[in-house]
Scaffold this motif. Sequence first.
Motif, PDB file in Angstrom:
ATOM      1  N   LEU A   1      11.844  -7.733   8.354  1.00 36.61           N
ATOM      2  CA  LEU A   1      11.384  -6.703   7.039  1.00 36.61           C
ATOM      3  C   LEU A   1      12.230  -7.278   5.731  1.00 36.61           C
ATOM      4  O   LEU A   1      11.448  -7.296   4.840  1.00 36.61           O
ATOM      5  CB  LEU A   1      11.770  -5.338   7.511  1.00 36.61           C
ATOM      6  CG  LEU A   1      11.514  -4.137   6.418  1.00 36.61           C
ATOM      7  CD1 LEU A   1       9.887  -4.354   6.237  1.00 36.61           C
ATOM      8  CD2 LEU A   1      11.648  -2.663   6.884  1.00 36.61           C
ATOM      9  N   SER A   2      13.429  -7.653   6.155  1.00 32.84           N
ATOM     10  CA  SER A   2      14.246  -8.063   4.849  1.00 32.84           C
ATOM     11  C   SER A   2      13.537  -9.181   4.169  1.00 32.84           C
ATOM     12  O   SER A   2      13.439  -9.403   3.142  1.00 32.84           O
ATOM     13  CB  SER A   2      15.520  -8.425   5.073  1.00 32.84           C
ATOM     14  OG  SER A   2      16.356  -8.966   4.049  1.00 32.84           O
ATOM     15  N   ARG A   3      12.978 -10.099   5.026  1.00 32.16           N
ATOM     16  CA  ARG A   3      12.383 -11.457   4.516  1.00 32.16           C
ATOM     17  C   ARG A   3      10.985 -10.953   3.816  1.00 32.16           C
ATOM     18  O   ARG A   3      10.641 -11.657   2.742  1.00 32.16           O
ATOM     19  CB  ARG A   3      12.202 -12.355   5.720  1.00 32.16           C
ATOM     20  CG  ARG A   3      11.288 -13.564   5.404  1.00 32.16           C
ATOM     21  CD  ARG A   3      11.931 -14.350   4.571  1.00 32.16           C
ATOM     22  NE  ARG A   3      11.181 -15.536   4.062  1.00 32.16           N
ATOM     23  CZ  ARG A   3      11.292 -16.043   2.658  1.00 32.16           C
ATOM     24  NH1 ARG A   3      12.036 -15.521   2.016  1.00 32.16           N
ATOM     25  NH2 ARG A   3      10.404 -17.131   2.518  1.00 32.16           N
ATOM     26  N   HIS A   4      10.527 -10.055   4.463  1.00 34.80           N
ATOM     27  CA  HIS A   4       8.869  -9.617   3.882  1.00 34.80           C
ATOM     28  C   HIS A   4       9.277  -8.912   2.341  1.00 34.80           C
ATOM     29  O   HIS A   4       8.673  -9.406   1.330  1.00 34.80           O
ATOM     30  CB  HIS A   4       8.417  -8.453   4.535  1.00 34.80           C
ATOM     31  CG  HIS A   4       7.598  -9.172   5.820  1.00 34.80           C
ATOM     32  ND1 HIS A   4       6.705 -10.008   5.791  1.00 34.80           N
ATOM     33  CD2 HIS A   4       7.735  -8.843   7.005  1.00 34.80           C
ATOM     34  CE1 HIS A   4       6.120 -10.306   6.946  1.00 34.80           C
ATOM     35  NE2 HIS A   4       6.861  -9.816   7.833  1.00 34.80           N
ATOM     36  N   PHE A   5      10.396  -8.026   2.186  1.00 36.36           N
ATOM     37  CA  PHE A   5      10.799  -7.592   1.015  1.00 36.36           C
ATOM     38  C   PHE A   5      11.197  -8.824   0.148  1.00 36.36           C
ATOM     39  O   PHE A   5      10.798  -8.811  -1.231  1.00 36.36           O
ATOM     40  CB  PHE A   5      11.990  -6.764   1.098  1.00 36.36           C
ATOM     41  CG  PHE A   5      11.685  -5.481   1.307  1.00 36.36           C
ATOM     42  CD1 PHE A   5      10.678  -4.462   0.750  1.00 36.36           C
ATOM     43  CD2 PHE A   5      12.258  -4.650   2.812  1.00 36.36           C
ATOM     44  CE1 PHE A   5      10.355  -3.511   1.476  1.00 36.36           C
ATOM     45  CE2 PHE A   5      11.541  -3.635   3.150  1.00 36.36           C
ATOM     46  CZ  PHE A   5      10.803  -2.839   2.667  1.00 36.36           C
ATOM     47  N   SER A   6      11.788  -9.826   0.480  1.00 37.48           N
ATOM     48  CA  SER A   6      12.335 -11.088  -0.257  1.00 37.48           C
ATOM     49  C   SER A   6      10.849 -11.726  -0.960  1.00 37.48           C
ATOM     50  O   SER A   6      11.040 -12.124  -2.171  1.00 37.48           O
ATOM     51  CB  SER A   6      13.036 -12.049   0.600  1.00 37.48           C
ATOM     52  OG  SER A   6      13.301 -12.978  -0.060  1.00 37.48           O
ATOM     53  N   VAL A   7       9.980 -11.796  -0.203  1.00 40.17           N
ATOM     54  CA  VAL A   7       8.665 -12.655  -0.302  1.00 40.17           C
ATOM     55  C   VAL A   7       8.084 -11.889  -1.526  1.00 40.17           C
ATOM     56  O   VAL A   7       7.497 -12.377  -2.555  1.00 40.17           O
ATOM     57  CB  VAL A   7       7.738 -12.604   0.748  1.00 40.17           C
ATOM     58  CG1 VAL A   7       6.433 -13.175   0.102  1.00 40.17           C
ATOM     59  CG2 VAL A   7       8.493 -14.076   1.632  1.00 40.17           C
ATOM     60  N   LEU A   8       7.847 -10.398  -1.376  1.00 37.84           N
ATOM     61  CA  LEU A   8       7.509  -9.538  -2.405  1.00 37.84           C
ATOM     62  C   LEU A   8       8.244  -9.724  -3.787  1.00 37.84           C
ATOM     63  O   LEU A   8       7.570  -9.664  -4.777  1.00 37.84           O
ATOM     64  CB  LEU A   8       7.247  -7.944  -1.849  1.00 37.84           C
ATOM     65  CG  LEU A   8       6.426  -7.780  -0.756  1.00 37.84           C
ATOM     66  CD1 LEU A   8       6.465  -6.260  -0.172  1.00 37.84           C
ATOM     67  CD2 LEU A   8       4.886  -8.160  -0.986  1.00 37.84           C
ATOM     68  N   ARG A   9       9.466  -9.468  -3.601  1.00 34.31           N
ATOM     69  CA  ARG A   9      10.448  -9.677  -5.069  1.00 34.31           C
ATOM     70  C   ARG A   9      10.060 -11.261  -5.430  1.00 34.31           C
ATOM     71  O   ARG A   9       9.987 -11.128  -6.898  1.00 34.31           O
ATOM     72  CB  ARG A   9      11.924  -9.834  -4.611  1.00 34.31           C
ATOM     73  CG  ARG A   9      12.285  -8.422  -4.473  1.00 34.31           C
ATOM     74  CD  ARG A   9      13.957  -8.243  -4.495  1.00 34.31           C
ATOM     75  NE  ARG A   9      14.689  -9.633  -3.775  1.00 34.31           N
ATOM     76  CZ  ARG A   9      14.956  -9.339  -2.615  1.00 34.31           C
ATOM     77  NH1 ARG A   9      14.815  -8.110  -1.606  1.00 34.31           N
ATOM     78  NH2 ARG A   9      15.372 -10.430  -2.047  1.00 34.31           N
TER      79      ARG A   9
ATOM     80  N   GLY B   1      14.385   0.964   4.916  1.00 40.45           N
ATOM     81  CA  GLY B   1      14.359   1.678   6.033  1.00 40.45           C
ATOM     82  C   GLY B   1      13.125   2.687   6.427  1.00 40.45           C
ATOM     83  O   GLY B   1      12.932   3.162   7.526  1.00 40.45           O
ATOM     84  N   SER B   2      12.316   3.111   5.493  1.00 33.14           N
ATOM     85  CA  SER B   2      11.503   4.241   5.588  1.00 33.14           C
ATOM     86  C   SER B   2      10.029   3.686   5.887  1.00 33.14           C
ATOM     87  O   SER B   2       9.194   4.502   6.021  1.00 33.14           O
ATOM     88  CB  SER B   2      11.424   5.121   4.119  1.00 33.14           C
ATOM     89  OG  SER B   2      10.797   4.367   3.182  1.00 33.14           O
ATOM     90  N   PHE B   3       9.887   2.384   6.075  1.00 33.19           N
ATOM     91  CA  PHE B   3       8.566   1.897   6.287  1.00 33.19           C
ATOM     92  C   PHE B   3       8.102   1.694   7.639  1.00 33.19           C
ATOM     93  O   PHE B   3       8.864   1.185   8.293  1.00 33.19           O
ATOM     94  CB  PHE B   3       8.174   0.431   5.412  1.00 33.19           C
ATOM     95  CG  PHE B   3       8.202   0.704   4.151  1.00 33.19           C
ATOM     96  CD1 PHE B   3       7.368   0.883   3.355  1.00 33.19           C
ATOM     97  CD2 PHE B   3       9.630   0.683   3.426  1.00 33.19           C
ATOM     98  CE1 PHE B   3       7.304   0.855   1.968  1.00 33.19           C
ATOM     99  CE2 PHE B   3       9.536   0.625   1.993  1.00 33.19           C
ATOM    100  CZ  PHE B   3       8.526   0.898   1.369  1.00 33.19           C
TER     101      PHE B   3
ATOM    102  N   ARG C   1       0.899  -1.137   0.165  1.00 32.21           N
ATOM    103  CA  ARG C   1      -0.192  -0.017   0.016  1.00 32.21           C
ATOM    104  C   ARG C   1       0.846   1.159   0.003  1.00 32.21           C
ATOM    105  O   ARG C   1       0.584   2.224  -0.753  1.00 32.21           O
ATOM    106  CB  ARG C   1      -1.021   0.034   1.216  1.00 32.21           C
ATOM    107  CG  ARG C   1      -2.294  -0.967   0.883  1.00 32.21           C
ATOM    108  CD  ARG C   1      -3.060  -0.884   2.159  1.00 32.21           C
ATOM    109  NE  ARG C   1      -4.352  -1.778   2.171  1.00 32.21           N
ATOM    110  CZ  ARG C   1      -4.301  -2.741   3.020  1.00 32.21           C
ATOM    111  NH1 ARG C   1      -3.202  -2.900   3.924  1.00 32.21           N
ATOM    112  NH2 ARG C   1      -5.040  -3.854   2.546  1.00 32.21           N
ATOM    113  N   GLU C   2       2.003   1.363   0.847  1.00 30.44           N
ATOM    114  CA  GLU C   2       2.789   2.457   0.965  1.00 30.44           C
ATOM    115  C   GLU C   2       3.602   2.487  -0.339  1.00 30.44           C
ATOM    116  O   GLU C   2       3.728   3.779  -0.889  1.00 30.44           O
ATOM    117  CB  GLU C   2       3.743   2.218   2.170  1.00 30.44           C
ATOM    118  CG  GLU C   2       2.915   2.520   3.256  1.00 30.44           C
ATOM    119  CD  GLU C   2       3.763   2.468   4.405  1.00 30.44           C
ATOM    120  OE1 GLU C   2       4.883   2.904   4.652  1.00 30.44           O
ATOM    121  OE2 GLU C   2       3.286   2.293   5.736  1.00 30.44           O
TER     122      GLU C   2
END
Length: 117
Positions: A67-75, A56-58, A43-44
Amino acid sequence: MTAEQPATPTSHRMPPVHTDPRDVPLEAALTALADPVRQTLVRELASAGDWERPCGSFDVPVGKATLSRHFSVLRDAGLLEQRDAGPKRLNRLRRPEFDERFPGLLDLVLRDEGGTR
């Protein structure tokens, strides 16, 4: 620095690996979008311009590793593209590509901000 090792601004980490949304199964897309933290990230990013938001801005209630893992899942789900800019890793929601693969799915997630859980 030696002649064999060229200087790179982010040599301390590997560049991110991206999955093309055309290669993403529906189950992977649904799993990525089911998590509330990842929904917040999506959403952001949807309300920001391309490459405006560093990792780091979320404002999410998880630690750096999570958070890094969440970004990996989204990628991995083809939703997110990242690039390094000095010490920061910038993000772009791959909305046009994802919408082409899964028409309307992202609209449902973005519309259901306070929805049912």
